[in-house]
Design a protein around this motif. Structure first.
Motif, mmCIF file in Angstrom:
data_model
loop_
_atom_site.group_PDB
_atom_site.id
_atom_site.type_symbol
_atom_site.label_atom_id
_atom_site.label_comp_id
_atom_site.label_asym_id
_atom_site.label_seq_id
_atom_site.Cartn_x
_atom_site.Cartn_y
_atom_site.Cartn_z
ATOM 1 N N ALA A 22 47.698 16.121 -50.092
ATOM 2 C CA ALA A 22 47.408 15.044 -49.144
ATOM 3 C C ALA A 22 45.924 14.704 -49.265
ATOM 4 N N ASP A 24 44.902 11.519 -48.286
ATOM 5 C CA ASP A 24 45.054 10.199 -47.672
ATOM 6 C C ASP A 24 44.220 10.065 -46.401
ATOM 7 N N SER A 26 41.948 8.627 -43.894
ATOM 8 C CA SER A 26 41.404 7.283 -43.685
ATOM 9 C C SER A 26 39.880 7.374 -43.833
ATOM 10 N N THR A 29 38.326 9.397 -41.039
ATOM 11 C CA THR A 29 38.505 10.861 -41.142
ATOM 12 C C THR A 29 37.679 11.442 -42.285
ATOM 13 N N LYS A 105 49.546 6.399 -47.951
ATOM 14 C CA LYS A 105 49.654 6.428 -46.484
ATOM 15 C C LYS A 105 49.761 4.983 -46.019
ATOM 16 N N LYS A 144 53.856 7.630 -46.930
ATOM 17 C CA LYS A 144 53.789 8.606 -45.839
ATOM 18 C C LYS A 144 53.373 7.944 -44.544
ATOM 19 N N GLU A 185 56.385 12.188 -41.204
ATOM 20 C CA GLU A 185 55.523 13.294 -40.763
ATOM 21 C C GLU A 185 55.345 13.276 -39.239
ATOM 22 N N GLU A 187 53.952 15.284 -36.631
ATOM 23 C CA GLU A 187 53.101 16.489 -36.528
ATOM 24 C C GLU A 187 52.965 16.935 -35.074
ATOM 25 N N LYS A 227 57.905 15.899 -43.610
ATOM 26 C CA LYS A 227 56.637 16.652 -43.636
ATOM 27 C C LYS A 227 56.398 17.166 -42.224
ATOM 28 N N LEU A 268 52.517 20.481 -43.586
ATOM 29 C CA LEU A 268 51.100 20.152 -43.428
ATOM 30 C C LEU A 268 50.386 21.409 -42.956
ATOM 31 N N SER A 269 49.056 21.427 -43.055
ATOM 32 C CA SER A 269 48.335 22.631 -42.608
ATOM 33 C C SER A 269 47.790 22.482 -41.195
ATOM 34 N N GLY A 270 47.507 21.264 -40.768
ATOM 35 C CA GLY A 270 47.244 20.978 -39.358
ATOM 36 C C GLY A 270 45.999 21.594 -38.744
ATOM 37 N N GLY A 271 45.022 21.992 -39.568
ATOM 38 C CA GLY A 271 43.817 22.586 -38.994
ATOM 39 C C GLY A 271 43.832 24.113 -39.039
ATOM 40 N N SER A 297 52.171 20.585 -48.577
ATOM 41 C CA SER A 297 51.540 19.259 -48.689
ATOM 42 C C SER A 297 50.315 19.227 -47.791
ATOM 43 N N SER A 299 46.270 19.031 -46.671
ATOM 44 C CA SER A 299 45.021 18.315 -46.953
ATOM 45 C C SER A 299 43.876 19.314 -46.787
ATOM 46 N N ARG A 300 43.544 19.623 -45.527
ATOM 47 C CA ARG A 300 42.375 20.483 -45.280
ATOM 48 C C ARG A 300 42.509 21.861 -45.919
HETATM 49 C C1 5MM Z 1 44.671 13.562 -44.639
HETATM 50 O O1 5MM Z 1 44.943 13.418 -43.271
HETATM 51 C C2 5MM Z 1 46.097 12.632 -42.945
HETATM 52 C C3 5MM Z 1 45.852 11.774 -41.757
HETATM 53 O O2 5MM Z 1 44.797 10.986 -42.021
HETATM 54 P P1 5MM Z 1 44.069 10.184 -40.841
HETATM 55 O O3 5MM Z 1 44.009 11.090 -39.649
HETATM 56 O O4 5MM Z 1 42.738 9.912 -41.414
HETATM 57 O O5 5MM Z 1 44.860 8.971 -40.583
HETATM 58 C C4 5MM Z 1 47.233 13.530 -42.507
HETATM 59 O O6 5MM Z 1 48.393 12.814 -42.283
HETATM 60 C C5 5MM Z 1 47.489 14.569 -43.526
HETATM 61 O O7 5MM Z 1 48.115 13.985 -44.642
HETATM 62 C C6 5MM Z 1 48.393 15.636 -42.989
HETATM 63 O O8 5MM Z 1 48.160 15.867 -41.619
HETATM 64 C C7 5MM Z 1 48.156 16.912 -43.726
HETATM 65 O O9 5MM Z 1 46.814 17.262 -43.585
HETATM 66 P P2 5MM Z 1 46.436 18.688 -43.047
HETATM 67 O O10 5MM Z 1 44.947 18.717 -43.055
HETATM 68 O O11 5MM Z 1 47.068 18.776 -41.684
HETATM 69 O O12 5MM Z 1 47.066 19.649 -44.040
#
Ligand code: 5MM
Length: 338
Positions: A22, A24, A26, A29, A105, A144, A185, A187, A227, A268-271, A297, A299-300
């Motif tokens: 991930a 994506d 914005s 962010t 996204k 997504k 997704e 979340e 997701k 997702l990892s969610g922080g 999948s 991101s952080r």
């Molecule tokens: C990369 O962050 C995505 C959301 O972006 P914005 O908040 O900037 O719109 C987010 O959807 C991301 O793809 C997922 O939450 C997975 O990211 P994490 O960091 O939770 O693994």
């Protein structure tokens, strides 16, 4: 709609021992992540950062796809070092050369839901078919859309969960009509002091309502990827459940709520910290076989070390790429339950 093609694309994204990066974020962010390390928040730095990630040698061994943001899908490699006559290569073309699919996204972020304090719905349906058509023409294979649910004393409400599920249904149908695999997704946010039991209750409700609503919008489940967040204690909970419990609760919820027909489930990892996310994913994967393939999948949890090491400086690219590849390898091993 060519459901066989959608299903085949989804299964390619869910290739065993690989995940979906991930990337994506914005601009808002991404800039916030840069600000934490004092990196100037410019378009060129966002491009250079994504270039550092995508050009990491060997990533194709660990990822099947990358989720891009609108700015990134239009960006190219190396504008600064191009020689005369060299127009560079779009990231989306660069990735496909490596056998990696591009996703996009397409939601336009969260907005407050009037009348429901502390709750949000996701916007972006206006003009969506035309945007999907453009992304498809650029070579995107999947899309997504993220909805977010904060656990509080009285949230999330059933009304807002259902409203987001309906929007996810409309988004997913529009994607499938355009030949793009939708990743949906919903979340459940990690923020808060809630217990894992509360997370289980909310995630169950969110997923149940989602899969009640999707068929009403004629979404074909075999051409769809879920997701999801893991079922996990709140970040500030007094006692936080261990990885084996997270895995057990997560799998119980998925088995209860998610139809067997969907193409697969990604997390997702969610922080969570990178180590925590990998450990939890590893324990979840140990509970396979399940009715669907699983994948990471993040991101952080994939990017954080690399971003910190890179810090906006060319001289750090090699070390940052090494850290990024290391995280991918660890999650690939976790995917195999090793
Ligand atoms: C990369 O962050 C995505 C959301 O972006 P914005 O908040 O900037 O719109 C987010 O959807 C991301 O793809 C997922 O939450 C997975 O990211 P994490 O960091 O939770 O693994």
């Amino acid at each position: 709609m060519d459901i066989q093609h959608l299903h085949a694309t989804a299964l390619r994204l869910l290739t065993p021992s690989k995940g979906i990066l991930a990337a994506d974020e914005s601009n808002h962010t991404c800039n916030a992540r840069f600000a934490a390390y004092g990196i100037p928040e410019t378009e060129e730095n966002r491009r250079a950062y994504r270039q550092m990630l995508f050009t990491t040698p060997g990533i194709e061994k660990y990822i099947t796809g990358v989720i891009l943001y609108d700015e990134t899908i239009r960006q190219k490699t190396n504008p600064m070092t191009r020689t005369k006559g060299d127009t560079g290569m779009f990231f989306r073309e660069y990735l496909i050369q490596k056998g990696i699919l591009s996703g996009i996204k397409v939601d336009a972020g969260l907005v407050d839901m009037p009348g429901f304090p502390g709750e949000t719905i996701t916007q972006g349906l206006d003009g969506l078919p035309a945007r999907l058509e453009e992304y498809k023409s650029m070579g995107a294979s999947f899309a997504k859309w993220r909805a977010a649910f904060k656990i509080g004393a009285n949230t999330p409400s059933e009304e807002v969960i259902r409203e987001n599920a309906k929007i996810l249904g409309r988004y997913a149908k529009a994607c499938q009509d355009e030949g793009l695999v939708p990743i949906v997704e919903p979340e459940v946010l990690l923020d808060g002091v809630h217990s894992i039991e509360k997370s289980k209750m909310v995630t169950t409700q969110v997923l149940k309502i989602l899969f009640e609503e999707l068929p009403k919008y004629f979404v074909e489940l075999p051409g769809l990827i879920l997701k999801t967040s893991m079922v996990i204690s709140g970040k500030d909970a007094m006692v936080r459940a261990d990885a084996k419990t997270v895995a057990r609760f997560t799998v119980e919820v998925l088995k209860t709520c998610v139809p067997d027909q969907i193409a697969g489930v990604v997390f997702l990892s969610g922080g969570q910290s990178p180590d925590e996310a990998t450990k939890n994913f590893d324990e979840i994967a140990k509970l396979e076989p399940l009715p669907w393939p699983l994948a990471f999948s993040f991101s952080r949890a994939l990017q954080n070390d690399a971003l910190e090491i890179w810090a906006g400086k060319d001289e750090n690219i090699h070390d940052a790429q090494k850290a990024f590849l290391g995280r991918l390898q660890e999650n690939s091993l976790a995917d195999q339950g090793l």
